[in-house]
Design an enzyme around this catalytic site. Structure first.
Site, PDB file in Angstrom:
ATOM      1  N   TRP A   1       0.803  -1.224   0.000  1.00 28.38           N
ATOM      2  CA  TRP A   1       0.000   0.000   0.000  1.00 28.38           C
ATOM      3  C   TRP A   1       0.837   1.276   0.000  1.00 28.38           C
ATOM      4  O   TRP A   1       0.298   2.349  -0.203  1.00 28.38           O
ATOM      5  CB  TRP A   1      -0.914   0.019   1.237  1.00 28.38           C
TER       6      TRP A   1
ATOM      7  N   LYS B   1      -2.521  -8.113  -7.744  1.00 24.77           N
ATOM      8  CA  LYS B   1      -3.259  -8.189  -6.470  1.00 24.77           C
ATOM      9  C   LYS B   1      -2.884  -6.943  -5.675  1.00 24.77           C
ATOM     10  O   LYS B   1      -1.738  -6.741  -5.303  1.00 24.77           O
ATOM     11  CB  LYS B   1      -2.840  -9.473  -5.752  1.00 24.77           C
TER      12      LYS B   1
ATOM     13  N   GLU C   1      -4.747  -4.535   0.693  1.00 24.97           N
ATOM     14  CA  GLU C   1      -6.043  -4.355   1.343  1.00 24.97           C
ATOM     15  C   GLU C   1      -6.370  -2.867   1.521  1.00 24.97           C
ATOM     16  O   GLU C   1      -7.505  -2.428   1.344  1.00 24.97           O
ATOM     17  CB  GLU C   1      -6.038  -5.002   2.735  1.00 24.97           C
TER      18      GLU C   1
ATOM     19  N   GLY D   1      -4.432 -11.192   1.901  1.00 26.50           N
ATOM     20  CA  GLY D   1      -3.292 -12.039   1.537  1.00 26.50           C
ATOM     21  C   GLY D   1      -3.616 -13.516   1.486  1.00 26.50           C
ATOM     22  O   GLY D   1      -3.487 -14.154   0.432  1.00 26.50           O
TER      23      GLY D   1
ATOM     24  N   LEU E   1       8.542 -24.514  -8.515  1.00 29.53           N
ATOM     25  CA  LEU E   1       9.790 -24.232  -9.247  1.00 29.53           C
ATOM     26  C   LEU E   1       9.612 -23.102 -10.258  1.00 29.53           C
ATOM     27  O   LEU E   1       9.963 -23.234 -11.430  1.00 29.53           O
ATOM     28  CB  LEU E   1      10.301 -25.500  -9.940  1.00 29.53           C
TER      29      LEU E   1
ATOM     30  N   GLU F   1      10.816  -7.935  -3.323  1.00 25.05           N
ATOM     31  CA  GLU F   1      11.308  -6.661  -2.779  1.00 25.05           C
ATOM     32  C   GLU F   1      10.775  -6.581  -1.364  1.00 25.05           C
ATOM     33  O   GLU F   1       9.575  -6.382  -1.165  1.00 25.05           O
ATOM     34  CB  GLU F   1      10.783  -5.480  -3.607  1.00 25.05           C
TER      35      GLU F   1
ATOM     36  N   CYS G   1      10.407   1.203   2.424  1.00 27.00           N
ATOM     37  CA  CYS G   1      11.397   0.168   2.766  1.00 27.00           C
ATOM     38  C   CYS G   1      12.820   0.708   2.646  1.00 27.00           C
ATOM     39  O   CYS G   1      13.736   0.141   3.208  1.00 27.00           O
ATOM     40  CB  CYS G   1      11.178  -1.093   1.948  1.00 27.00           C
TER      41      CYS G   1
ATOM     42  N   GLU H   1      12.342  -3.033  11.273  1.00 26.97           N
ATOM     43  CA  GLU H   1      11.731  -2.069  10.359  1.00 26.97           C
ATOM     44  C   GLU H   1      10.458  -1.520  11.009  1.00 26.97           C
ATOM     45  O   GLU H   1       9.544  -2.277  11.342  1.00 26.97           O
ATOM     46  CB  GLU H   1      11.399  -2.752   9.037  1.00 26.97           C
TER      47      GLU H   1
ATOM     48  N   GLY I   1      15.622  -9.026  -0.141  1.00 28.74           N
ATOM     49  CA  GLY I   1      14.950  -9.581  -1.306  1.00 28.74           C
ATOM     50  C   GLY I   1      15.828 -10.269  -2.316  1.00 28.74           C
ATOM     51  O   GLY I   1      17.023 -10.500  -2.108  1.00 28.74           O
TER      52      GLY I   1
END
Ligand code: ADP
Length: 499
Positions: free
Chosen positions: A166, A190, A193, A222, A258, A264, A299, A401, A474
């Site tokens: 978001w 996707k 929310e 999710g 696989l 990220e 982030c 974080e 990531g």
């Protein structure tokens, strides 16, 4: 044709109502199969602005099926033609910048002037940028024999599942959708929310230009919506931005199938201010780097600021004065620099960290700016930015974080020691160093463990600069040509024997 296109709607409340209860599947706005919805709340005022469709496995199935069908024809469209259409999307999105900026402000609480307009502009730029890169989808020839031709080329993966958060949904969706489409894939997005409507509006705008089903948009939670998308057998690649915990779940599911993933995830980015730094520039860099205008919800936030002892006190005084001067208020107001925190859950989490910091022995909380006194914002999720001093790099505030307007300024004396402290984190997304000494700058570039190291600046993500973390931050890169080629195509080798 142009006249038939959607016109910008500048009333975000009207748009949120119009988009309520809808998903975009096969080029059409449709309700969730179950008919279920969930409330979307304006964090600045606490009012419900609409109901997002509650996407679940049945909707995932419909969206992926539509995508897989559309992808077959799209893959046969010459790459340059695909690129032209994607660039055209960017130009049309440009006409909707103000509309999208208002809607994203309404649903996330980010300030219109300092954040949302800029983000909506980058969304449009990213489509134009990737559209222009279509001719770069090319291969190599390998010398073998005069009668043998060995060559490589790029093939699309198929259906890409793109899961976005978001905090900067428009930027992040652009960096996922645009290269995926140009490379010949179909996409199922996707949304998070908290911010479903702006993403849906973008998809509605794109669906005027691109073939139906080529990209589809699902809103939902999710576990009910994101998880079945990742697990769907026809999804051949997942690109995800979100928390480390969810990233690991996505990675595990992808491992079972696989399939390749781009992740990220979080960060705890160090900013090192050497004693010789241009202090005012470094202070401005801390304000930008810490994303105070986004309530620190980034982030890459410069949430650990290591400042040399010789300039520490001056730096803190200047930083506090700058952040103090920032105006917190109604995110729609042009005067506002800092808006509201996105959700009650996030608001509580940030408050808990601030309380923890205050209780830590030796720490001082420098509380900045002022809470808005406008009665219409009384239910808003506003948090005053806090600069902590006196915390160490091993305190929880410096390790975890926070995703809020909270930063730690940590005093250091020794360069070797500060590099070690900067790297002493599970994360490795971004880092900056501020110095006039080129030798130190180059040394730090090599030694800082981060996907992006900047010297004397703290620029935000650009579509043409490779971006992505190492360690817990990531896997894989976003933005840049590399992201399109390496993360949204397979390289195929072919050999023709003409002897
Ligand atoms: P945040 O804490 O920032 O909300 P999350 O990682 O929980 O970060 O969410 C980022 C995105 O991942 C959102 O779109 C969310 O709905 C989605 N998501 C959450 N859980 C899952 C899951 N198990 N599988 C796939 N997607 C998920």
């Amino acid at each position: 044709m142009a006249d038939a296109r959607l016109q910008p709607v500048l009333d975000p409340h009207a748009l949120a109502r119009e988009l309520s209860g809808k998903l975009l599947i096969g080029g059409r706005l449709v309700p969730a199969r179950s008919g279920r919805t969930f409330d979307v709340v304006n964090p600045a005022k606490g009012d419900v602005i609409g109901q997002a469709a509650f996407g679940e496995a049945a909707d995932v199935e419909a969206a992926v099926t539509a995508a897989a069908e559309a992808q077959k024809a799209w893959a046969r469209v010459p790459a340059r033609q695909r690129g032209k259409l994607v660039a055209e999307c960017g130009r049309v999105l440009q006409d909707h910048v103000e509309e999208l900026a208002r809607l994203i402000t309404l649903e996330t609480g980010k300030a219109l002037r300092t954040e949302s307009r800029i983000e909506a502009g980058v969304l449009s730029d990213s489509f134009v940028y990737y559209g222009g890169l279509a001719p770069e989808l090319k291969g190599e020839t390998v010398p073998l024999l005069p009668t043998t031709l060995n060559f490589t080329f790029r093939e699309p993966i198929g259906v890409v599942g793109a899961i976005i958060p978001w905090n900067v949904p428009l930027l992040l969706m652009a960096l996922k959708i645009a290269p995926a489409l140009v490379a010949g894939n179909a996409v199922v997005v996707k949304s998070a929310e908290e911010a479903p409507f702006t993403v849906l509006r973008v998809c509605q705008i794109l669906s005027q230009i691109l073939p139906p089903g080529l990209f589809n948009m699902l809103s939902g939670y999710g576990p009910e919506c994101g998880a079945p998308l990742v697990a769907h057998p026809k999804v051949g690649k997942v690109t995800f931005t979100g928390s480390v915990e969810t990233g690991k779940i996505v990675y595990k599911t992808a491992a079972e199938k696989l399939i390749p993933v781009t992740l990220e995830l979080g960060g705890k980015s160090p900013m090192i201010v050497m004693g010789d730094a241009e202090l005012d520039k470094a202070v401005d860099g801390a304000v930008v780097g810490m994303r105070f205008t986004r309530q620190g919800q980034s982030c890459t936030a410069a949430s650990r600021i290591f400042v040399h002892d010789s300039v520490h006190d001056a730096f803190v005084a200047k930083l506090k004065a700058k952040v103090d001067a920032m105006v917190m208020g109604d995110p729609m107001d042009e005067k506002t620099d800092i808006g509201a925190i996105v959700s009650c859950a996030q608001f509580t989490r940030v408050q808990d960290y601030i309380r923890l910091g205050r209780e830590t022995s030796g720490a001082t909380a420098h509380v900045c700016s002022r809470l808005p006194d406008d009665p219409s914002l009384a239910k808003g999720l506003f948090v005053q930015p806090v600069i902590f001093t006196g915390l160490t790099n091993d305190s929880r505030l410096a390790r975890e974080e926070i995703f809020g307007p909270v930063t730690c300024v940590i005093r250091f004396t020794d360069y070797e020691d500060v590099i070690a402290q900067a790297n002493d984190t599970e994360y490795g997304l971004a880092a900056t160093i501020w110095t006039r000494d080129l030798k130190i700058a180059m040394d730090a570039i090599h030694r800082l463990e981060a996907g992006l190291v900047q010297v004397n600046q703290n620029m935000v993500v650009q579509p043409n600069i490779s971006y992505g973390g190492i360690k817990a931050s990531g896997l894989g890169k976003e933005a840049s040509l590399e992201a399109m080629l390496e993360h949204f195509t397979h390289k195929k080798s072919a050999i023709i024997n003409m002897a």
